[in-house]
Design a protein around this motif. Structure first.
Motif, mmCIF file in Angstrom:
data_model
loop_
_atom_site.group_PDB
_atom_site.id
_atom_site.type_symbol
_atom_site.label_atom_id
_atom_site.label_comp_id
_atom_site.label_asym_id
_atom_site.label_seq_id
_atom_site.Cartn_x
_atom_site.Cartn_y
_atom_site.Cartn_z
ATOM 1 N N ASN A 245 82.637 66.732 44.440
ATOM 2 C CA ASN A 245 83.118 68.026 44.273
ATOM 3 C C ASN A 245 81.998 69.095 44.453
ATOM 4 O OD1 ASN A 245 85.842 67.813 43.849
ATOM 5 N ND2 ASN A 245 85.571 66.808 42.131
ATOM 6 N N ALA A 246 80.543 68.560 44.037
ATOM 7 C CA ALA A 246 79.521 69.435 44.346
ATOM 8 C C ALA A 246 79.171 69.962 45.696
ATOM 9 C CB ALA A 246 78.489 68.823 43.643
ATOM 10 N N PRO A 247 78.464 70.653 45.936
ATOM 11 C CA PRO A 247 77.842 71.240 47.319
ATOM 12 C C PRO A 247 77.133 69.789 47.837
ATOM 13 C CG PRO A 247 77.098 72.708 45.591
ATOM 14 C CD PRO A 247 77.708 71.454 44.937
ATOM 15 N N PRO A 248 77.430 69.636 49.097
ATOM 16 C CA PRO A 248 76.895 68.472 50.018
ATOM 17 C C PRO A 248 75.415 68.361 49.790
ATOM 18 C CG PRO A 248 77.906 69.959 51.509
ATOM 19 C CD PRO A 248 78.087 70.606 50.046
ATOM 20 N N GLU A 249 74.537 69.366 49.310
ATOM 21 C CA GLU A 249 73.186 69.360 49.087
ATOM 22 C C GLU A 249 72.696 68.349 47.961
ATOM 23 O OE1 GLU A 249 74.426 71.954 51.261
ATOM 24 O OE2 GLU A 249 74.292 72.908 49.428
ATOM 25 N N MET A 250 73.851 68.197 47.040
ATOM 26 C CA MET A 250 73.462 67.570 46.008
ATOM 27 C C MET A 250 73.369 65.882 46.487
ATOM 28 S SD MET A 250 75.293 66.979 42.207
ATOM 29 C CE MET A 250 74.441 66.337 40.972
ATOM 30 N N ALA A 251 74.378 65.649 46.980
ATOM 31 C CA ALA A 251 74.478 64.084 47.658
ATOM 32 C C ALA A 251 73.076 64.151 48.474
ATOM 33 C CB ALA A 251 75.705 63.863 48.228
ATOM 34 N N ARG A 252 72.824 64.862 49.321
ATOM 35 C CA ARG A 252 71.894 64.622 50.299
ATOM 36 C C ARG A 252 70.505 64.629 49.573
ATOM 37 N NH1 ARG A 252 74.868 67.593 54.491
ATOM 38 N NH2 ARG A 252 73.977 69.528 53.826
ATOM 39 N N GLY A 253 70.500 65.438 48.446
ATOM 40 C CA GLY A 253 69.200 65.784 47.904
ATOM 41 C C GLY A 253 68.950 64.364 47.048
ATOM 42 N N LEU A 254 69.867 63.840 46.317
ATOM 43 C CA LEU A 254 69.788 62.366 45.570
ATOM 44 C C LEU A 254 69.255 61.276 46.545
ATOM 45 C CD1 LEU A 254 69.760 60.886 43.143
ATOM 46 C CD2 LEU A 254 72.023 60.844 42.963
ATOM 47 N N ALA A 255 70.065 61.397 47.738
ATOM 48 C CA ALA A 255 69.740 60.269 48.684
ATOM 49 C C ALA A 255 68.343 60.441 49.373
ATOM 50 C CB ALA A 255 70.944 60.518 49.699
ATOM 51 N N ARG A 256 67.747 61.519 49.482
ATOM 52 C CA ARG A 256 66.606 61.652 50.234
ATOM 53 C C ARG A 256 65.635 61.130 49.038
ATOM 54 N NH1 ARG A 256 66.125 67.059 50.540
ATOM 55 N NH2 ARG A 256 67.907 67.170 51.863
ATOM 56 N N ALA A 257 65.999 61.661 47.842
ATOM 57 C CA ALA A 257 64.873 61.327 46.870
ATOM 58 C C ALA A 257 64.706 59.788 46.720
ATOM 59 C CB ALA A 257 65.077 61.901 45.529
ATOM 60 N N LEU A 258 65.913 59.135 46.609
ATOM 61 C CA LEU A 258 66.035 57.537 46.536
ATOM 62 C C LEU A 258 65.319 56.891 47.659
ATOM 63 C CD1 LEU A 258 69.726 57.441 45.790
ATOM 64 C CD2 LEU A 258 68.145 56.265 44.462
ATOM 65 N N VAL A 259 65.392 57.251 49.010
ATOM 66 C CA VAL A 259 64.857 56.532 49.904
ATOM 67 C C VAL A 259 63.441 57.030 49.982
ATOM 68 C CG1 VAL A 259 64.624 56.604 52.671
ATOM 69 C CG2 VAL A 259 66.908 56.608 51.402
ATOM 70 N N GLU A 260 62.928 58.212 49.633
ATOM 71 C CA GLU A 260 61.623 58.708 49.720
ATOM 72 C C GLU A 260 60.921 58.065 48.612
ATOM 73 O OE1 GLU A 260 60.456 63.056 50.671
ATOM 74 O OE2 GLU A 260 59.892 62.723 48.587
ATOM 75 N N ALA A 261 61.297 57.796 47.560
ATOM 76 C CA ALA A 261 60.529 57.425 46.365
ATOM 77 C C ALA A 261 60.545 55.827 46.506
ATOM 78 C CB ALA A 261 61.476 57.567 45.052
ATOM 79 N N ARG A 262 61.642 54.965 47.194
ATOM 80 C CA ARG A 262 61.375 53.683 47.274
ATOM 81 C C ARG A 262 60.453 53.401 48.462
ATOM 82 N NH1 ARG A 262 60.395 49.907 46.229
ATOM 83 N NH2 ARG A 262 61.436 48.043 45.334
ATOM 84 N N GLU A 263 60.252 54.276 49.491
ATOM 85 C CA GLU A 263 59.535 54.041 50.494
ATOM 86 C C GLU A 263 57.894 54.564 50.250
ATOM 87 O OE1 GLU A 263 60.931 55.881 53.739
ATOM 88 O OE2 GLU A 263 62.594 54.627 54.389
ATOM 89 N N LYS A 264 57.816 55.562 49.607
ATOM 90 C CA LYS A 264 56.530 55.949 49.234
ATOM 91 C C LYS A 264 55.679 55.384 48.148
ATOM 92 C CE LYS A 264 56.517 60.438 51.578
ATOM 93 N NZ LYS A 264 56.725 61.692 51.394
ATOM 94 N N ILE A 265 56.468 54.795 46.975
ATOM 95 C CA ILE A 265 55.777 54.459 45.854
ATOM 96 C C ILE A 265 55.238 53.019 45.997
ATOM 97 C CG2 ILE A 265 56.173 53.983 43.321
ATOM 98 C CD1 ILE A 265 56.194 56.953 44.309
ATOM 99 N N CYS A 266 53.989 52.925 45.578
ATOM 100 C CA CYS A 266 53.488 51.468 45.470
ATOM 101 C C CYS A 266 52.708 51.451 44.210
ATOM 102 C CB CYS A 266 52.648 51.147 46.541
ATOM 103 S SG CYS A 266 50.997 52.477 46.589
ATOM 104 N N ARG A 267 52.027 50.139 43.855
ATOM 105 C CA ARG A 267 51.575 50.052 42.794
ATOM 106 C C ARG A 267 49.939 50.480 42.910
ATOM 107 N NH1 ARG A 267 53.308 44.301 39.651
ATOM 108 N NH2 ARG A 267 55.299 45.066 39.400
#
Lengths: 199, 199
Positions: free
Chosen positions: B34-56
């Motif tokens: 029900n929210a604007p499409p930016e919300m889904a895209r924002g969360l999706a982007r943050a998920l992929v980006e965090a998982r790809e860029k974050i290391c120990r």
């Protein structure tokens, strides 16, 4: 870990979801970071896909990825009875109760002057157009048994009755003040059986 | 809405997150739809980006998007004191208390024979290598004040003390059985000040 970066962006995005506070958002973010990468990618894909593919069914206004939705398309459903609900999640709850074999109409809300939601914000017009065109014998008003849901049911009953269509309200087998979404399947079935014609 | 489709896939993905049951997952999914499409895209982007860029971080084992992490890189931090914590979220909690100016070491868990977590599953080896190479004067054991955290602290103290390094345990200013993550900043500061040398 500190400051603005991919982790805090992910935490912020989680925290924008309803009922997710900053601590829970942090917990979810770290869980995703520790889980296999498939988890993050799976959720990301599901988010984008759902948001892109889902639209409103042109008949019942429920959310669907194919128009008309599977229920409206199903030849085994009784097209003479319409069950009017507030939200798509209510359709899911009703379907789980297996007590209803007609079609649905999803209002996408309830009338609530307190928060500025009037009939124009709901799919009331779609419902009336639908009733004008088809041979609907009965409309079951299954809005939530609370102030807004009752008001919406009364409002719709006054609009629909003059057209000579039987209008019923789902029985208060549900505890008053509760939410349809959280009712158990037995209670929902009982409420459906005990429905009463409106004044 | 029924059966398997983009909506139920999204609900399922949300329900895989910790502490998110099927009803909450459904609520989150419908909120996103029900929210604007930016919300889904924002969360999706943050998920992929965090998982790809974050290391120990190769020094402290904390999660970071730049190696070494900002804390290990910071020339103003005292390199003679190491604070050993269980999780990245504990680093965030400690940093918020502003009571600590040394470096961290993140174990990524605590010893817990009940669930099969031994020293080999934690970053204990990295910690020992780090202590062997650098001039560390004190190791503060800030694992959680519960059975697993206490056991981990005792285990580490026995390993580190023979090297002639001062080993302290964060004070039980925290309510016993509680979690570091939920402590307020004053309590954390007090606990840090009242630390005691181990055995």
């Amino acid at each position: 870990m500190s400051g603005a970066g991919p982790i805090s962006r992910l935490v912020d995005e989680f925290a924008r979801l309803p009922g997710i506070g900053p601590k829970t958002a942090q917990r979810l973010a770290f869980h995703v970071l520790n889980a296999p990468p498939e988890m993050a990618r799976g959720l990301a894909r599901a988010l984008v896909e759902a948001r892109e593919k889902i639209c409103r069914c042109s008949e019942c206004c429920d959310l669907t990825d194919s128009d008309p939705c599977p229920i409206c398309r199903d030849p085994r459903r009784n097209r003479e009875i319409l069950c009017v609900v507030e939200q798509p999640r209510d359709v899911i709850a009703m379907e789980k109760s297996r007590g209803f074999k007609g079609l649905y109409h999803v209002l996408h809300g309830a009338i609530s002057p307190m928060v500025g939601i009037g009939p124009g914000d709901l799919t009331v017009r779609d419902l009336l157009e639908r009733l004008a065109g088809k041979n609907v014998r009965e409309v079951i008003l299954a809005t939530n048994p609370n102030v807004e849901g009752d008001a919406t049911a009364l409002y719709l009953a006054r609009l629909i009755k003059p057209a000579g269509i039987k209008v019923t309200r789902i029985a208060h087998g549900l505890p008053v003040g509760a939410s349809l979404e959280y009712a158990d399947e037995m209670t929902l079935s009982k409420a459906l059986e005990g429905r009463q014609e409106l004044g």
